[in-house]
Design an enzyme around this catalytic site. Sequence first.
Site, short mmCIF file in Angstrom:
data_model
loop_
_atom_site.label_atom_id
_atom_site.label_comp_id
_atom_site.label_asym_id
_atom_site.label_seq_id
_atom_site.Cartn_x
_atom_site.Cartn_y
_atom_site.Cartn_z
N ASN A 20 0.84 -1.21 0.00
CA ASN A 20 0.00 0.00 0.00
C ASN A 20 0.87 1.25 0.00
OD1 ASN A 20 -3.06 -0.38 0.14
ND2 ASN A 20 -2.30 -1.98 1.52
N HIS A 115 -8.28 -1.13 6.01
CA HIS A 115 -8.60 -2.46 6.54
C HIS A 115 -9.18 -3.30 5.40
CE1 HIS A 115 -9.62 -5.39 9.62
NE2 HIS A 115 -10.79 -5.54 9.01
N GLU A 185 -7.28 -2.23 -2.64
CA GLU A 185 -6.69 -1.34 -1.64
C GLU A 185 -5.72 -0.38 -2.31
OE1 GLU A 185 -5.10 -3.10 1.97
OE2 GLU A 185 -6.32 -4.88 1.64
C1 GRF Z 1 -3.37 -4.71 3.93
O1 GRF Z 1 -4.23 -5.76 3.61
C2 GRF Z 1 -4.08 -3.70 4.80
O2 GRF Z 1 -5.45 -3.64 4.57
C3 GRF Z 1 -3.83 -4.21 6.18
O3 GRF Z 1 -2.54 -4.77 6.15
C4 GRF Z 1 -2.22 -5.16 4.82
C5 GRF Z 1 -0.94 -4.47 4.48
O4 GRF Z 1 -0.40 -4.87 3.26
N1 GRF Z 1 -4.01 -3.18 7.16
P1 GRF Z 1 0.88 -4.10 2.70
O5 GRF Z 1 1.96 -4.13 3.77
O6 GRF Z 1 0.47 -2.71 2.34
O7 GRF Z 1 1.30 -4.90 1.50
#
Ligand code: GRF
Length: 218
Positions: A20, A115, A185
């Site tokens: 992310n 989330h 996301e």
């Molecule tokens: C994501 O699924 C987010 O929703 C959750 O933790 C995960 C993080 O993934 N809070 P990344 O580290 O961004 O790949």
Amino acid sequence: MAPHPFPLRLGFLASHDGTNLQAILAEIEAGRLAASPRLVICNNSDAMALRRAAAAGVPTCHLSGRTHPDPEALDEAILEALRDHEVNLVVLAGYMKKLGPRVLAGYPRRVVNIHPALLPKFGGAGLYGLHVHEAVLAAGETLTGATVHRVEPEYDRGPILAQATVPVRPGDTPESLQARVLEQEHRLYPQTLARIAAGEIDLDHPPESPNATARETD
Ligand code: GRF
């Protein structure tokens, strides 16, 4: 009334992969998100998130129970690092620890999280990572998704700022669902930050019922 643009100076907290974080940095780099990434704080010195940040030239910092065994000192150190880098919005990006009261008090209504479910469903203690998607499948849901919300002291509470939906397909496994939700996301988080930056989402007065954007992934 015209929206008030909010010049975003972002401070990230991450624990593991940082996809992310990467998606947000890519949107900034591409000029589609008006924000300045100031700092990435990680509680895991070996996290991919730290390498992604360093590759993008964003300052990094490892702060954890190892660097600060006293939780209050850790909370204070995180707040100090964010302030030193003039952060005005704290972005939790896969941060697996609970934020301390000092950071929350230092950044009132200025901490956001993503989330991997349609909150208020499937949130709370124990619902993280694959556990979320296992719970969604066990409940027989036909729709899941991702939620960006403002962070309050309680896990996965706080006003919802934006959601994206993902259909659950026959034969889905927790892993397949996780992958499709994560893909959304990566669109939703930068898009929501861009709406905050443009003043379309007011963190002090968040929307009462944010539009869930249906996004079929086929
Ligand atoms: C994501 O699924 C987010 O929703 C959750 O933790 C995960 C993080 O993934 N809070 P990344 O580290 O961004 O790949």
